[in-house]
Design an enzyme around this catalytic site. Structure first.
Site, mmCIF file in Angstrom:
data_model
loop_
_atom_site.group_PDB
_atom_site.id
_atom_site.type_symbol
_atom_site.label_atom_id
_atom_site.label_comp_id
_atom_site.label_asym_id
_atom_site.label_seq_id
_atom_site.Cartn_x
_atom_site.Cartn_y
_atom_site.Cartn_z
ATOM 1 N N GLU A 129 -2.893 -8.883 2.709
ATOM 2 C CA GLU A 129 -3.363 -9.455 3.975
ATOM 3 C C GLU A 129 -4.872 -9.307 4.163
ATOM 4 O O GLU A 129 -5.446 -9.905 5.072
ATOM 5 C CB GLU A 129 -2.610 -8.829 5.159
ATOM 6 N N HIS A 161 -3.881 -4.475 -0.435
ATOM 7 C CA HIS A 161 -3.522 -5.144 0.818
ATOM 8 C C HIS A 161 -3.633 -6.657 0.635
ATOM 9 O O HIS A 161 -4.738 -7.208 0.693
ATOM 10 C CB HIS A 161 -4.462 -4.705 1.943
ATOM 11 N N CYS A 194 0.843 -1.196 0.000
ATOM 12 C CA CYS A 194 0.000 0.000 0.000
ATOM 13 C C CYS A 194 0.886 1.257 0.000
ATOM 14 O O CYS A 194 1.624 1.481 -0.936
ATOM 15 C CB CYS A 194 -0.993 -0.031 1.162
#
Length: 208
Positions: A190, A188, A80
């Protein structure tokens, strides 16, 4: 193999740590130079403003540490805002110098009145695979979606060389970039469910 997750007060550190540990990766959240030097790879997360992030890297004496390790061939993954910091400069609230690992600049999406698109670019968007043979992109397809949250995007000087995958949002938004041992993901991983998990697996195999 240990991964150093850079702690510079600008990041979603715990979620990144949890995602990596779920893949049986040994990782540590740190700003200690010796710990970073001894790590096998580095992750630079980031949420917030470009200038604050760069100032914090200076504040915690991390700029030179990152420069040295990347120069020595260690793999660095920016996520990011961490990806945006990899570029030469950003025009977010002024003109700010970045790390300069990937040639190019970071600019804001055009006015929403012109494009009809909401800013920030937030939510799920699909990846367009630009370099299918890149080891980070293996197993990916143009039907794979990942999760974005950003108002600024990177404009690489060498799109064909450095962009592994991009998203369409009024313009071609670099989603994954790689220049040698420096990798960036604008989204992202994750927070990107199975696709994000697979990308982190690809990265794990890249650094093994």
């Amino acid at each position: 193999m240990t991964v150093a997750i850079i702690d510079y007060d600008v990041g979603n550190l715990k979620n990144v740590e949890t995602a990596l540990k779920s893949l049986d990766m040994d990782c540590v959240i740190t700003r200690n130079a010796k710990t970073i030097d001894s790590a096998s790879a580095i992750v630079l997360p980031g949420v917030g403003a470009f200038a604050d992030a760069m100032n914090n890297l200076d504040k915690y004496d991390l700029y030179d540490v990152l420069m040295k390790n990347v120069k020595n061939g260690k793999t660095l993954l920016g996520i990011c805002l961490g990806m945006q910091l990899l570029f030469d400069e950003s025009s977010e609230d002024g003109e700010w110098k970045g790390l300069g690992f990937v040639p190019g600049k970071v600019i804001r999406f055009e006015d929403t009145k012109k494009t009809g698109l909401k800013v920030p670019h937030m939510g799920w968007n699909n990846l367009n695979i630009h370099q299918p043979d890149d080891p980070i992109a293996k197993t990916l397809s143009d039907k794979d979606y990942v999760y974005f949250v950003h108002s600024y995007y990177a404009v690489p000087d060498h799109f064909d060389r450095d962009v592994v995958a991009y998203a369409e949002y009024g313009v071609k938004v670099p989603a994954i970039v790689r220049r040698d041992n420096v990798i960036g993901m604008q989204f992202h991983p994750e927070k990107s469910a199975a696709v994000g998990n697979q990308l982190l697996i690809n990265w794990k195999e890249f650094i093994s």
